[in-house]
Motif scaffolding. Structure first.
Motif, PDB file in Angstrom:
ATOM      1  N   GLY A   1      24.932  -3.697 -15.574  1.00  0.00           N
ATOM      2  CA  GLY A   1      24.584  -3.915 -14.180  1.00  0.00           C
ATOM      3  C   GLY A   1      23.128  -3.548 -13.978  1.00  0.00           C
ATOM      4  O   GLY A   1      22.484  -2.987 -14.858  1.00  0.00           O
ATOM      5  N   THR A   2      22.586  -3.857 -12.810  1.00  0.00           N
ATOM      6  CA  THR A   2      21.188  -3.532 -12.533  1.00  0.00           C
ATOM      7  C   THR A   2      21.102  -2.641 -11.308  1.00  0.00           C
ATOM      8  O   THR A   2      22.000  -2.613 -10.462  1.00  0.00           O
ATOM      9  N   LEU A   3      20.006  -1.911 -11.228  1.00  0.00           N
ATOM     10  CA  LEU A   3      19.762  -0.987 -10.123  1.00  0.00           C
ATOM     11  C   LEU A   3      18.344  -1.199  -9.632  1.00  0.00           C
ATOM     12  O   LEU A   3      17.387  -1.117 -10.410  1.00  0.00           O
TER      13      LEU A   3
ATOM     14  N   ALA B   1       0.809  -1.222   0.000  1.00  0.00           N
ATOM     15  CA  ALA B   1       0.000   0.000   0.000  1.00  0.00           C
ATOM     16  C   ALA B   1       0.838   1.266   0.000  1.00  0.00           C
ATOM     17  O   ALA B   1       0.363   2.327  -0.434  1.00  0.00           O
ATOM     18  N   THR B   2       2.090   1.212   0.448  1.00  0.00           N
ATOM     19  CA  THR B   2       2.883   2.442   0.576  1.00  0.00           C
ATOM     20  C   THR B   2       4.267   2.354  -0.057  1.00  0.00           C
ATOM     21  O   THR B   2       5.048   3.295   0.048  1.00  0.00           O
ATOM     22  N   SER B   3       4.598   1.249  -0.717  1.00  0.00           N
ATOM     23  CA  SER B   3       5.923   1.131  -1.319  1.00  0.00           C
ATOM     24  C   SER B   3       5.891   0.176  -2.501  1.00  0.00           C
ATOM     25  O   SER B   3       4.951  -0.622  -2.650  1.00  0.00           O
ATOM     26  N   ILE B   4       6.960   0.273  -3.311  1.00  0.00           N
ATOM     27  CA  ILE B   4       7.062  -0.598  -4.480  1.00  0.00           C
ATOM     28  C   ILE B   4       8.523  -0.659  -4.910  1.00  0.00           C
ATOM     29  O   ILE B   4       9.270   0.315  -4.771  1.00  0.00           O
ATOM     30  N   MET B   5       8.930  -1.816  -5.421  1.00  0.00           N
ATOM     31  CA  MET B   5      10.295  -1.984  -5.890  1.00  0.00           C
ATOM     32  C   MET B   5      10.407  -1.493  -7.332  1.00  0.00           C
ATOM     33  O   MET B   5       9.591  -1.850  -8.184  1.00  0.00           O
ATOM     34  N   LEU B   6      11.435  -0.678  -7.601  1.00  0.00           N
ATOM     35  CA  LEU B   6      11.681  -0.141  -8.940  1.00  0.00           C
ATOM     36  C   LEU B   6      12.999  -0.715  -9.457  1.00  0.00           C
ATOM     37  O   LEU B   6      13.968  -0.848  -8.717  1.00  0.00           O
ATOM     38  N   TRP B   7      13.049  -0.986 -10.765  1.00  0.00           N
ATOM     39  CA  TRP B   7      14.188  -1.693 -11.360  1.00  0.00           C
ATOM     40  C   TRP B   7      14.583  -1.072 -12.692  1.00  0.00           C
ATOM     41  O   TRP B   7      13.733  -0.590 -13.449  1.00  0.00           O
ATOM     42  N   THR B   8      15.874  -1.107 -12.984  1.00  0.00           N
ATOM     43  CA  THR B   8      16.375  -0.848 -14.328  1.00  0.00           C
ATOM     44  C   THR B   8      17.729  -1.522 -14.473  1.00  0.00           C
ATOM     45  O   THR B   8      18.314  -2.000 -13.497  1.00  0.00           O
ATOM     46  N   ALA B   9      18.229  -1.571 -15.699  1.00  0.00           N
ATOM     47  CA  ALA B   9      19.590  -2.025 -15.966  1.00  0.00           C
ATOM     48  C   ALA B   9      20.401  -0.845 -16.484  1.00  0.00           C
ATOM     49  O   ALA B   9      19.871   0.057 -17.141  1.00  0.00           O
ATOM     50  N   LEU B  10      21.668  -0.840 -16.152  1.00  0.00           N
ATOM     51  CA  LEU B  10      22.569   0.235 -16.555  1.00  0.00           C
ATOM     52  C   LEU B  10      23.662  -0.332 -17.457  1.00  0.00           C
ATOM     53  O   LEU B  10      24.394  -1.240 -17.065  1.00  0.00           O
ATOM     54  N   THR B  11      23.756   0.218 -18.654  1.00  0.00           N
ATOM     55  CA  THR B  11      24.797  -0.181 -19.591  1.00  0.00           C
ATOM     56  C   THR B  11      25.912   0.865 -19.566  1.00  0.00           C
ATOM     57  O   THR B  11      25.643   2.063 -19.593  1.00  0.00           O
ATOM     58  N   GLU B  12      27.158   0.390 -19.496  1.00  0.00           N
ATOM     59  CA  GLU B  12      28.319   1.293 -19.462  1.00  0.00           C
ATOM     60  C   GLU B  12      28.218   2.276 -18.293  1.00  0.00           C
ATOM     61  O   GLU B  12      28.262   3.488 -18.458  1.00  0.00           O
ATOM     62  N   ASP B  13      28.057   1.714 -17.096  1.00  0.00           N
ATOM     63  CA  ASP B  13      27.979   2.534 -15.882  1.00  0.00           C
ATOM     64  C   ASP B  13      29.394   2.935 -15.479  1.00  0.00           C
ATOM     65  O   ASP B  13      30.121   2.166 -14.860  1.00  0.00           O
ATOM     66  N   GLY B  14      29.759   4.150 -15.801  1.00  0.00           N
ATOM     67  CA  GLY B  14      31.120   4.603 -15.526  1.00  0.00           C
ATOM     68  C   GLY B  14      31.248   5.489 -14.313  1.00  0.00           C
ATOM     69  O   GLY B  14      32.307   6.077 -14.084  1.00  0.00           O
ATOM     70  N   GLY B  15      30.186   5.650 -13.537  1.00  0.00           N
ATOM     71  CA  GLY B  15      30.260   6.464 -12.332  1.00  0.00           C
ATOM     72  C   GLY B  15      29.473   7.753 -12.462  1.00  0.00           C
ATOM     73  O   GLY B  15      29.057   8.162 -13.537  1.00  0.00           O
TER      74      GLY B  15
ATOM     75  N   TYR C   1      16.663 -12.483  -9.165  1.00  0.00           N
ATOM     76  CA  TYR C   1      16.365 -11.330  -8.311  1.00  0.00           C
ATOM     77  C   TYR C   1      17.037 -10.063  -8.833  1.00  0.00           C
ATOM     78  O   TYR C   1      16.465  -8.966  -8.735  1.00  0.00           O
ATOM     79  N   ASP C   2      18.248 -10.182  -9.361  1.00  0.00           N
ATOM     80  CA  ASP C   2      18.918  -8.995  -9.895  1.00  0.00           C
ATOM     81  C   ASP C   2      18.184  -8.421 -11.097  1.00  0.00           C
ATOM     82  O   ASP C   2      18.247  -7.211 -11.347  1.00  0.00           O
ATOM     83  N   TRP C   3      17.490  -9.279 -11.839  1.00  0.00           N
ATOM     84  CA  TRP C   3      16.884  -8.850 -13.098  1.00  0.00           C
ATOM     85  C   TRP C   3      15.360  -8.771 -13.058  1.00  0.00           C
ATOM     86  O   TRP C   3      14.718  -8.639 -14.104  1.00  0.00           O
ATOM     87  N   THR C   4      14.766  -8.822 -11.871  1.00  0.00           N
ATOM     88  CA  THR C   4      13.322  -8.625 -11.747  1.00  0.00           C
ATOM     89  C   THR C   4      13.045  -7.615 -10.638  1.00  0.00           C
ATOM     90  O   THR C   4      13.831  -7.482  -9.696  1.00  0.00           O
ATOM     91  N   PRO C   5      11.907  -6.927 -10.692  1.00  0.00           N
ATOM     92  CA  PRO C   5      11.567  -5.937  -9.663  1.00  0.00           C
ATOM     93  C   PRO C   5      10.925  -6.596  -8.451  1.00  0.00           C
ATOM     94  O   PRO C   5       9.787  -6.292  -8.076  1.00  0.00           O
ATOM     95  N   SER C   6      11.662  -7.511  -7.829  1.00  0.00           N
ATOM     96  CA  SER C   6      11.121  -8.333  -6.754  1.00  0.00           C
ATOM     97  C   SER C   6      11.892  -8.094  -5.459  1.00  0.00           C
ATOM     98  O   SER C   6      13.120  -7.982  -5.471  1.00  0.00           O
ATOM     99  N   ARG C   7      11.177  -8.046  -4.352  1.00  0.00           N
ATOM    100  CA  ARG C   7      11.816  -7.942  -3.044  1.00  0.00           C
ATOM    101  C   ARG C   7      12.496  -9.261  -2.704  1.00  0.00           C
ATOM    102  O   ARG C   7      12.019 -10.326  -3.079  1.00  0.00           O
TER     103      ARG C   7
END
Length: 565
Positions: A98-100, A51-65, A271-277
């Motif tokens: 990588g994923t975030l 009811a008050t939160s949700i997991m958000l996901w994306t992948a990052l290509t060429e994450d250089g900082g 788990y790294d590649w899905t928006p799952s707790r």
């Protein structure tokens, strides 16, 4: 998705049929295309809402900082941002991929939100998500999916749901990815469709599973549905390996290393590649979601926590061509069904999950909620094979068995009224009775939502005494081959054979691909079986296989579904 014992890995590969057209895509529909360059080439996703939160996901290509994070807003223009989280990260080394994942908190119940990720000055595509509602809910719509095999065809069912489903929630019941390599199951059209699996070998290592998830997430139709609604996801077997159980899998051998290592690598990638707790033990993918005062959804795990190995065909006690009228043969088969398949100590989900389901359903019933849903992987209803030695046309039996002793033995074995698939709940009948007993104790009926079998079904669930427990809506595959597609023939309707052989089966479509759109209101639950006309090209027609309705009657436990279209 399980082996179908005839087997879906060999004989049962073919094309999908077309559904009754009720809507159409234009020849050049607007597409959500994956980015060919930049950081966010794999889209965005949200999942596991409360009811008050949700997991958000994306992948990052060429994450250089630099600065990376997420913004959540009430409006698409991001003028009213309600959650923002990020961090300045030091450049360590170039990461190809990588994923975030970030848990957005402090949200309001039952609200729609827009979100986007940022890496320095680059923004991701915008996703839309929703928190679960609290209190009164007039309507809630769930899309039910399973068995999305990338090399088998285009994910048109995902596209249809993203554009026309109007979904509040996506429920994916497993086989989100497949582990097979090129030249194995369902890859016959992969090269022509430009959907060759990556890597091309069967995936075993953590790097393999990551690469396969990344390929699936590159699909524009999958990206579109992930961006359109929050997802609750379970796994079935192919997220690890075919017909997996606590101690191994049919599609795992000693040359592929220790089973625990492969399983753990697959789950880490999942788990790294899905928006799952993430639970403390990654295998514990089960729990309860409350949809306001309307429904309770119980997500179950039926592969890696408690499942005993399925009963293998080799244990069948008599020769396939044995005399079906011989009393000793009959007694041996009945003893096998009772003492081997029906052994009391065989588990599928285990006592802890059954107790949790009983507690959640009892609380739901006490709170006056009209609907209780089980998110389930394999068919729960009792389903046996027809006698194919009689039901299949003679010429088709000859064709199927002309060079296959396995097919011959299978067809002859169906004379003995055997379960449709021992990898399903029919292979664990004592466990099913324990679950049904727990639901009776809670005085709670259920709607079971099931995937796995690549076909649409509408079933009545009954216990061993014939008491109605609830209704089972079984969704077809997104792309995986339909049962018996390798033996399709004009005038041969395997679904009708299943209906005629099973009193608990009201409907069975073993041809089409698509998904279930389930609409809940306080008084009704309506399940639309949505079809797509093809998976071999991206232009398709959407259709309606059938529509089913349950009416909530306070005086009747487990009302029966009626077909209304």
């Amino acid at each position: 998705m399980t082996d179908f014992k005839l087997t879906r890995r060999t004989a049962l590969i073919g094309a999908a049929g077309a559904g009754l057209a009720v809507s159409a895509c234009s020849s050049e529909p607007e597409r959500f295309e994956p980015r060919g360059e930049g950081t966010f080439r794999h889209g965005v996703a949200s999942g596991d809402p409360d009811a008050t939160s949700i997991m958000l996901w994306t992948a990052l290509t060429e994450d250089g900082g630099g600065w990376r994070g997420v913004e959540v807003a009430r409006d698409e223009a991001f003028a009213d941002i309600v959650f923002e989280q990020g961090e300045e990260i030091a450049y360590i080394q170039a990461q190809p991929l990588g994923t975030l994942k970030i848990l957005a908190t402090g949200l309001e119940p039952g609200q729609r939100y827009f979100y986007r990720f940022r890496l320095n000055d680059e923004y991701s595509p915008v996703g839309v998500t929703r928190t679960l509602p609290q209190g009164a809910v007039d309507q809630y719509r769930i899309g039910v999916f399973s068995c999305s095999n990338f090399p088998a065809g285009h994910f048109n069912a995902y596209r249809e749901a993203a554009e026309n489903g109007g979904l509040d929630l996506v429920l994916h019941l497993g086989d989100y990815i497949y582990e097979y390599g090129m030249g194995q199951y369902a890859t016959g059209d992969a090269e022509a469709l430009n959907r060759v699996p990556s890597p091309q070998h069967e995936i075993v290592s953590h790097a393999d599973y990551v690469a396969r998830h990344a390929q699936y997430k590159s699909d524009p139709d999958l990206q579109a549905l992930h961006a359109a609604a929050p997802w609750i996801m379970s796994w079935d077997d192919h997220e690890t390996a075919n017909n997996s159980w606590t101690g191994g899998a049919q599609n795992h051998n000693e040359g592929e290393g220790a089973w625990d290592a492969r399983r753990n690598a697959a789950l880490r990638a999942w788990y790294d590649w899905t928006p799952s707790r993430e639970p403390a033990d990654l295998r514990d993918r089960y729990g309860v979601y409350e949809i306001g005062d309307l429904a309770t959804l119980c997500l179950i795990e039926s592969r890696l926590v408690a499942r005993d190995q399925e009963i293998l065909n080799e244990t069948f006690p008599v020769a396939s061509d044995a005399d079906i009228e011989d009393p000793e043969v009959i007694a041996a088969v009945e003893a096998w069904k009772r003492d081997v398949v029906g052994a009391e100590d065989r588990e599928l989900i285990g006592a802890e999950q059954i107790a949790g389901i009983r507690e959640a359903c009892a609380a739901s019933k006490a709170a006056g909620k009209p609907w209780r849903l089980l998110a389930n992987q394999v068919i729960m209803s009792r389903v046996h094979f027809p006698d194919f030695s009689q039901e299949m046309p003679r010429w088709l039996r000859w064709w199927a068995t002309r060079d296959s002793e396995f097919a011959r033995n299978f067809i002859l074995r169906t004379r003995f009224d055997i379960p449709f698939n021992l990898d399903m709940w029919d292979g664990y009948p004592a466990e099913r009775e324990r679950l049904f007993s727990a639901l009776r104790e809670a005085e709670a009926d259920i709607i079971t939502l099931t995937g796995d079998v690549h076909s649409f079904w509408a079933n009545t669930m009954t216990d061993a005494q014939g008491n109605r427990i609830g209704t089972e809506f079984v969704g077809t595959s997104v792309t995986s081959p339909s049962p018996f597609s390798g033996f399709s023939a004009p005038g041969v309707d395997y679904g009708q054979m299943m209906i005629e052989a099973n009193t608990d089966v009201a409907h069975c479509n073993m041809v089409d691909h698509g998904y279930i759109r389930l609409t809940l209101t306080p008084d009704t639950a309506e399940a639309d079986y949505v079809t797509v006309s093809t998976i071999l090209q991206r232009d398709y027609r959407a259709g309606l296989d059938s529509r089913w309705r349950l009416r909530r009657d306070a005086e009747e436990l487990a009302p029966e579904a009626e077909r209304i279209a």
